[in-house]
Design an enzyme around this catalytic site. Sequence first.
Site, PDB file in Angstrom:
ATOM      1  N   ALA A 280      42.513  50.999  36.440  1.00 12.95           N
ATOM      2  CA  ALA A 280      41.531  50.333  37.492  1.00 12.95           C
ATOM      3  C   ALA A 280      42.108  51.025  38.953  1.00 12.95           C
ATOM      4  CB  ALA A 280      41.487  49.079  37.554  1.00 12.95           C
ATOM      5  N   ALA A 281      43.544  50.965  38.917  1.00 12.48           N
ATOM      6  CA  ALA A 281      43.860  51.502  40.171  1.00 12.48           C
ATOM      7  C   ALA A 281      43.503  53.008  40.542  1.00 12.48           C
ATOM      8  CB  ALA A 281      45.681  51.390  40.183  1.00 12.48           C
TER       9      ALA A 281
ATOM     10  N   ASP B 121      40.948  42.768  36.095  1.00  7.73           N
ATOM     11  CA  ASP B 121      41.782  44.019  36.906  1.00  7.73           C
ATOM     12  C   ASP B 121      41.029  44.618  38.051  1.00  7.73           C
ATOM     13  OD1 ASP B 121      43.248  43.710  34.610  1.00  7.73           O
ATOM     14  OD2 ASP B 121      43.343  45.738  34.162  1.00  7.73           O
TER      15      ASP B 121
ATOM     16  N   GLY C 260      47.310  47.683  34.794  1.00  9.80           N
ATOM     17  CA  GLY C 260      46.053  48.289  35.479  1.00  9.80           C
ATOM     18  C   GLY C 260      46.022  49.622  35.817  1.00  9.80           C
TER      19      GLY C 260
ATOM     20  N   PRO D 159      53.033  52.372  35.422  1.00  4.22           N
ATOM     21  CA  PRO D 159      53.133  52.799  33.952  1.00  4.22           C
ATOM     22  C   PRO D 159      51.783  52.532  33.342  1.00  4.22           C
ATOM     23  CG  PRO D 159      54.711  51.104  34.674  1.00  4.22           C
ATOM     24  CD  PRO D 159      53.942  51.139  35.545  1.00  4.22           C
ATOM     25  N   VAL D 160      51.548  53.537  32.273  1.00  3.46           N
ATOM     26  CA  VAL D 160      50.031  53.583  31.684  1.00  3.46           C
ATOM     27  C   VAL D 160      50.158  52.562  30.668  1.00  3.46           C
ATOM     28  CG1 VAL D 160      48.513  55.143  30.527  1.00  3.46           C
ATOM     29  CG2 VAL D 160      49.834  56.032  32.384  1.00  3.46           C
TER      30      VAL D 160
HETATM   31  O1  PMV Z   1      44.701  45.485  31.530  1.00  5.81           O
HETATM   32  P1  PMV Z   1      45.546  44.323  30.994  1.00  5.81           P
HETATM   33  O2  PMV Z   1      46.180  44.982  29.899  1.00  5.81           O
HETATM   34  O3  PMV Z   1      46.470  43.784  31.781  1.00  5.81           O
HETATM   35  O4  PMV Z   1      44.454  43.388  30.178  1.00  5.81           O
HETATM   36  C1  PMV Z   1      43.671  42.762  30.941  1.00  5.81           C
HETATM   37  C2  PMV Z   1      43.757  41.388  30.363  1.00  5.81           C
HETATM   38  C3  PMV Z   1      42.884  40.935  29.285  1.00  5.81           C
HETATM   39  O5  PMV Z   1      42.466  39.697  29.415  1.00  5.81           O
HETATM   40  C4  PMV Z   1      43.803  41.063  27.956  1.00  5.81           C
HETATM   41  C5  PMV Z   1      41.519  41.770  29.109  1.00  5.81           C
HETATM   42  C6  PMV Z   1      40.699  41.634  30.311  1.00  5.81           C
HETATM   43  O6  PMV Z   1      39.639  42.381  30.247  1.00  5.81           O
HETATM   44  O7  PMV Z   1      40.552  40.415  30.974  1.00  5.81           O
END
Ligand code: PMV
Length: 312
Positions: free
Chosen positions: A109-110, A151, A106, A100-101
């Site tokens: 990043a994935a 991530d 992540g 899910p976006v």
């Molecule tokens: O990508 P997300 O929504 O899981 O967020 C990452 C976690 C945060 O701590 C909120 C941001 C970060 O860069 O670590």
Amino acid sequence: MNSIGIAPAKIILFGEHAVVYGRAAIAVPVTQVCATVTIAPSPQSEKDNIHIQANEIHLDSEFADLEQDHPLASAIRAFQAYTGIENIPACNIEISSTIPVASGMGSGAAVSVALFRALADFLKHSLSDEEISRLTFEIEKIHHGTPSGIDNTVIAYQTPVYFIKGEAPQTFNLAYPLHIVIGDSGVASPTAITVGDVRHAWQVEPHRFEAMFDAIGEITCAARRAIEEGQMQALGQLMNDNHAILRDLGVSSPELEKLVKAARKAGALGAKLSGGGRGGNMIALAPPSKIDDIAKALSAAGARRAICTIVK
Ligand code: PMV
């Protein structure tokens, strides 16, 4: 022969937001959903013609026609700059993802990790997990502004990590597998916005926010011990404690609160929001006998979907 790169999703078990400010966080891969990049050579097409297709985001374009700062174009250029490979032979790059976006799993990043893996295979240039993680971090900066790096790390290494910004990630052993039910609130919430809001609030009230980040850091440290020693009740309580501070940071939402309460009522040992917050996902630590009950309770409480994963 096609080159294929695959990368899992991730969830943050403990420490989101505080990790941006140097405190520890724990993240784990989620292999039930993933990003896949397939690169097929197209020798019949024009020289060095790179076609990119990503149906989920309705993208069907030539690489040369993408905006300069498009994350996919940036990723390909970052790969070329890092490896020194100037010419990529004509090919079709197909990107798909079941993650899910904008929901804290992540997905961006994935896609980057899967793309780097596929490019490395296609161009016969081997890259270590650490190199893929570092390249992905550069692209994460375009998506997120000031990402901590958690991530890209957990997704590139594909193993549970104890992460402190700027340090090498630590891996650790779990005494028992963790059964986690992930509930998707269905509310898209870009991480850059919640991270920006927390930063603003921290600037206004630095002492209060530093104290909350400290408390989260201590919870994360205790959680690692609980995971290593198999103290599941304590781990659940630490999730609840972490969630309470995230609420005070201002990153929960009515939808997430409803899901967290429903999971606890259905027998979860603990539950919290996961990731940037305000939307996206929450997670619940489930005794194995309660997994189905918790998943059903989440759906009844409005979750768009519930994913059950086992962390080993
Ligand atoms: O990508 P997300 O929504 O899981 O967020 C990452 C976690 C945060 O701590 C909120 C941001 C970060 O860069 O670590």
